[in-house]
Motif scaffolding. Structure first.
Motif, mmCIF file in Angstrom:
data_model
loop_
_atom_site.group_PDB
_atom_site.id
_atom_site.type_symbol
_atom_site.label_atom_id
_atom_site.label_comp_id
_atom_site.label_asym_id
_atom_site.label_seq_id
_atom_site.Cartn_x
_atom_site.Cartn_y
_atom_site.Cartn_z
ATOM 1 N N PHE A 181 0.539 -3.026 92.458
ATOM 2 C CA PHE A 181 1.727 -3.790 92.060
ATOM 3 C C PHE A 181 2.925 -2.870 91.858
ATOM 4 O O PHE A 181 3.856 -3.220 91.159
ATOM 5 C CB PHE A 181 1.455 -4.530 90.741
ATOM 6 C CG PHE A 181 0.885 -5.905 90.911
ATOM 7 C CD1 PHE A 181 1.593 -7.018 90.501
ATOM 8 C CD2 PHE A 181 -0.366 -6.096 91.470
ATOM 9 C CE1 PHE A 181 1.071 -8.288 90.639
ATOM 10 C CE2 PHE A 181 -0.908 -7.358 91.608
ATOM 11 C CZ PHE A 181 -0.184 -8.465 91.192
ATOM 12 N N LYS A 182 2.913 -1.690 92.483
ATOM 13 C CA LYS A 182 3.928 -0.670 92.184
ATOM 14 C C LYS A 182 5.363 -1.138 92.420
ATOM 15 O O LYS A 182 6.262 -0.721 91.740
ATOM 16 C CB LYS A 182 3.595 0.629 92.900
ATOM 17 C CG LYS A 182 4.442 1.017 94.067
ATOM 18 C CD LYS A 182 4.114 2.383 94.581
ATOM 19 C CE LYS A 182 3.087 2.262 95.675
ATOM 20 N NZ LYS A 182 2.785 3.474 96.362
ATOM 21 N N ASN A 183 5.612 -2.031 93.372
ATOM 22 C CA ASN A 183 6.974 -2.511 93.631
ATOM 23 C C ASN A 183 7.225 -3.888 93.025
ATOM 24 O O ASN A 183 8.117 -4.605 93.445
ATOM 25 C CB ASN A 183 7.243 -2.545 95.142
ATOM 26 C CG ASN A 183 7.219 -1.160 95.740
ATOM 27 O OD1 ASN A 183 7.657 -0.201 95.103
ATOM 28 N ND2 ASN A 183 6.695 -1.038 96.943
ATOM 29 N N ASP A 184 6.438 -4.248 92.031
ATOM 30 C CA ASP A 184 6.525 -5.568 91.415
ATOM 31 C C ASP A 184 6.716 -5.406 89.909
ATOM 32 O O ASP A 184 6.195 -4.471 89.321
ATOM 33 C CB ASP A 184 5.216 -6.315 91.707
ATOM 34 C CG ASP A 184 5.349 -7.813 91.599
ATOM 35 O OD1 ASP A 184 6.117 -8.290 90.752
ATOM 36 O OD2 ASP A 184 4.655 -8.506 92.365
ATOM 37 N N THR A 185 7.427 -6.331 89.298
ATOM 38 C CA THR A 185 7.621 -6.258 87.842
ATOM 39 C C THR A 185 6.496 -6.956 87.092
ATOM 40 O O THR A 185 6.415 -6.855 85.883
ATOM 41 C CB THR A 185 8.967 -6.901 87.441
ATOM 42 O OG1 THR A 185 8.981 -8.251 87.898
ATOM 43 C CG2 THR A 185 10.137 -6.125 88.020
ATOM 44 N N SER A 186 5.633 -7.638 87.794
ATOM 45 C CA SER A 186 4.526 -8.354 87.170
ATOM 46 C C SER A 186 3.241 -7.543 87.316
ATOM 47 O O SER A 186 3.191 -6.551 88.042
ATOM 48 C CB SER A 186 4.368 -9.717 87.846
ATOM 49 O OG SER A 186 3.379 -10.467 87.202
ATOM 50 N N ILE A 187 2.171 -7.976 86.626
ATOM 51 C CA ILE A 187 0.865 -7.331 86.784
ATOM 52 C C ILE A 187 -0.196 -8.331 87.245
ATOM 53 O O ILE A 187 -1.340 -7.969 87.454
ATOM 54 C CB ILE A 187 0.408 -6.621 85.491
ATOM 55 C CG1 ILE A 187 0.334 -7.579 84.319
ATOM 56 C CG2 ILE A 187 1.303 -5.433 85.195
ATOM 57 C CD1 ILE A 187 -0.319 -7.010 83.078
#
Length: 163
Positions: A45-51
């Motif tokens: 999820f490195k380019n995402d603000t969520s998990i």
């Protein structure tokens, strides 16, 4: 019970955690549900603000029991520590429960109905009632879930360290 659960990505231990946590969630939150098809993908999820995410993947009549959706896609970050990983799976499973029980319904307008009330699109993330419930329950359920997953608790002492 007819539970179809597929887990892709992640390592063997993360896959075991997903299977154990989803089974715990089924028994604890959806004990009378007899049909579910869940795809879980553990990913970067490195380019995402969520998990994590949970989406209703139901598309045809066989994916429903009455009006209740029964096919879901869950995505979980692979870069979480043990407790955060389990909490994330629980959080997304709580959303799955909300969909199955009709507590949360995504409307064609792009808005969401929570129980009997349509929630404004402008509602902040942490003020959304389905998120409030998921955050409240994830913490409550975490320790119960850990206790039931004996392959974990047999090797962890009171300080959370392998003995």
């Amino acid at each position: 019970m007819s539970l179809v659960l597929r887990v892709t990505g992640g390592n063997k231990f993360q896959k075991q955690l997903v299977f154990g946590t989803i089974q715990f969630g089924m028994h604890r939150l959806l004990p009378s549900v007899r049909k579910l098809d869940i795809n879980v993908h553990i990913r970067d999820f490195k380019n995402d603000t969520s998990i994590g995410y949970c989406t209703d993947d139901s598309s045809d009549a066989t994916d429903f029991v009455g009006k209740s959706p029964r096919r879901f896609q869950i995505e979980i970050s692979k870069d979480l520590n043990l407790t955060e990983f389990i909490k994330c799976v629980l959080h997304e499973f709580i959303h799955l429960k909300q969909f199955v029980l009709g507590e949360m319904v995504e409307l064609d307008t792009g808005r969401t109905r929570w129980k009997s009330k349509v929630i404004p699109d402008t509602t902040k993330y942490y003020d959304q009632p389905w998120e409030k419930e998921a955050y409240r329950l994830e913490s409550q359920l975490l320790w119960e879930c850990l206790e039931e997953q004996e392959f974990l608790t047999n090797n962890i002492n009171v300080y959370g360290v392998r003995a």
